[in-house]
Design a protein around this motif. Structure first.
Motif, PDB file in Angstrom:
ATOM      1  N   ILE A   1       0.869  -1.176   0.000  1.00 53.49           N
ATOM      2  CA  ILE A   1       0.000   0.000   0.000  1.00 53.49           C
ATOM      3  C   ILE A   1       0.904   1.223   0.000  1.00 53.49           C
ATOM      4  CG2 ILE A   1      -1.754   1.312   1.228  1.00 53.49           C
ATOM      5  CD1 ILE A   1      -2.683  -1.290   2.507  1.00 53.49           C
ATOM      6  N   ASN A   2       0.787   2.024  -1.036  1.00 47.54           N
ATOM      7  CA  ASN A   2       1.569   3.255  -1.109  1.00 47.54           C
ATOM      8  C   ASN A   2       0.868   4.348  -0.310  1.00 47.54           C
ATOM      9  OD1 ASN A   2       3.332   1.940  -2.789  1.00 47.54           O
ATOM     10  ND2 ASN A   2       2.475   2.786  -4.653  1.00 47.54           N
ATOM     11  N   PRO A   3       1.606   5.375   0.112  1.00 48.89           N
ATOM     12  CA  PRO A   3       0.961   6.506   0.789  1.00 48.89           C
ATOM     13  C   PRO A   3      -0.049   7.181  -0.149  1.00 48.89           C
ATOM     14  CG  PRO A   3       3.337   6.610   1.005  1.00 48.89           C
ATOM     15  CD  PRO A   3       3.040   5.534   0.023  1.00 48.89           C
ATOM     16  N   PHE A   4      -1.034   7.855   0.432  1.00 50.13           N
ATOM     17  CA  PHE A   4      -2.034   8.487  -0.425  1.00 50.13           C
ATOM     18  C   PHE A   4      -1.420   9.632  -1.206  1.00 50.13           C
ATOM     19  CE2 PHE A   4      -2.489  10.860   3.543  1.00 50.13           C
ATOM     20  CZ  PHE A   4      -2.522  12.147   3.108  1.00 50.13           C
ATOM     21  N   GLU A   5      -2.007   9.900  -2.364  1.00 56.78           N
ATOM     22  CA  GLU A   5      -1.551  10.968  -3.262  1.00 56.78           C
ATOM     23  C   GLU A   5      -2.725  11.899  -3.557  1.00 56.78           C
ATOM     24  OE1 GLU A   5       0.064   9.352  -6.902  1.00 56.78           O
ATOM     25  OE2 GLU A   5       0.609   7.516  -5.874  1.00 56.78           O
ATOM     26  N   VAL A   6      -2.397  13.156  -3.865  1.00 55.84           N
ATOM     27  CA  VAL A   6      -3.405  14.113  -4.302  1.00 55.84           C
ATOM     28  C   VAL A   6      -3.621  13.894  -5.788  1.00 55.84           C
ATOM     29  CG1 VAL A   6      -3.957  16.545  -4.589  1.00 55.84           C
ATOM     30  CG2 VAL A   6      -2.781  15.765  -2.524  1.00 55.84           C
ATOM     31  N   ILE A   7      -4.891  13.834  -6.210  1.00 55.99           N
ATOM     32  CA  ILE A   7      -5.220  13.680  -7.619  1.00 55.99           C
ATOM     33  C   ILE A   7      -5.231  15.064  -8.261  1.00 55.99           C
ATOM     34  CG2 ILE A   7      -6.992  13.005  -9.269  1.00 55.99           C
ATOM     35  CD1 ILE A   7      -7.911  10.901  -7.220  1.00 55.99           C
ATOM     36  N   GLU A   8      -4.470  15.213  -9.312  1.00 58.79           N
ATOM     37  CA  GLU A   8      -4.429  16.485 -10.045  1.00 58.79           C
ATOM     38  C   GLU A   8      -5.525  16.480 -11.089  1.00 58.79           C
ATOM     39  OE1 GLU A   8      -2.442  18.941  -9.246  1.00 58.79           O
ATOM     40  OE2 GLU A   8      -1.368  17.784  -7.738  1.00 58.79           O
ATOM     41  N   HIS A   9      -6.426  17.474 -11.032  1.00 57.08           N
ATOM     42  CA  HIS A   9      -7.509  17.603 -11.999  1.00 57.08           C
ATOM     43  C   HIS A   9      -7.144  18.639 -13.043  1.00 57.08           C
ATOM     44  CE1 HIS A   9     -10.367  15.025  -9.972  1.00 57.08           C
ATOM     45  NE2 HIS A   9      -9.993  15.588  -8.837  1.00 57.08           N
ATOM     46  N   ASP A  10      -7.623  18.426 -14.254  1.00 55.90           N
ATOM     47  CA  ASP A  10      -7.358  19.385 -15.339  1.00 55.90           C
ATOM     48  C   ASP A  10      -8.163  20.644 -15.182  1.00 55.90           C
ATOM     49  OD1 ASP A  10      -5.640  17.589 -16.459  1.00 55.90           O
ATOM     50  OD2 ASP A  10      -7.172  16.699 -17.737  1.00 55.90           O
TER      51      ASP A  10
END
Length: 70
Positions: free
Chosen positions: A61-70
């Motif tokens: 399980i990787n650390p959480f990431e912020v999703i970049e939106h267009d």
């Protein structure tokens, strides 16, 4: 159908080497998922999109990431 704006994701790998991605609407929900799935040693955990993950098959399980939106 409404398109939800997921802001965070957690990338996981299962025993078959497949990538599994859990999506969340807030950082707190992503942190809660990790707490519930790992710390509570639960068999199944769900993300905000309703996908259930069999945590017995997850090997990383990787650390959480912020999703970049267009």
């Amino acid at each position: 159908m409404t398109d939800k704006k997921y802001t965070h994701k957690i990338v996981m790998y299962d025993v078959n080497g497949l990538v599994r991605t859990a999506r969340f609407e807030s950082e707190n929900q992503a942190i809660h998922f990790i707490d519930w799935a790992v710390m509570q040693d639960t068999k199944f955990a769900s993300d905000n999109s309703g996908i259930r993950f069999n945590m017995n098959n997850i090997v990383q399980i990787n650390p959480f990431e912020v999703i970049e939106h267009d």
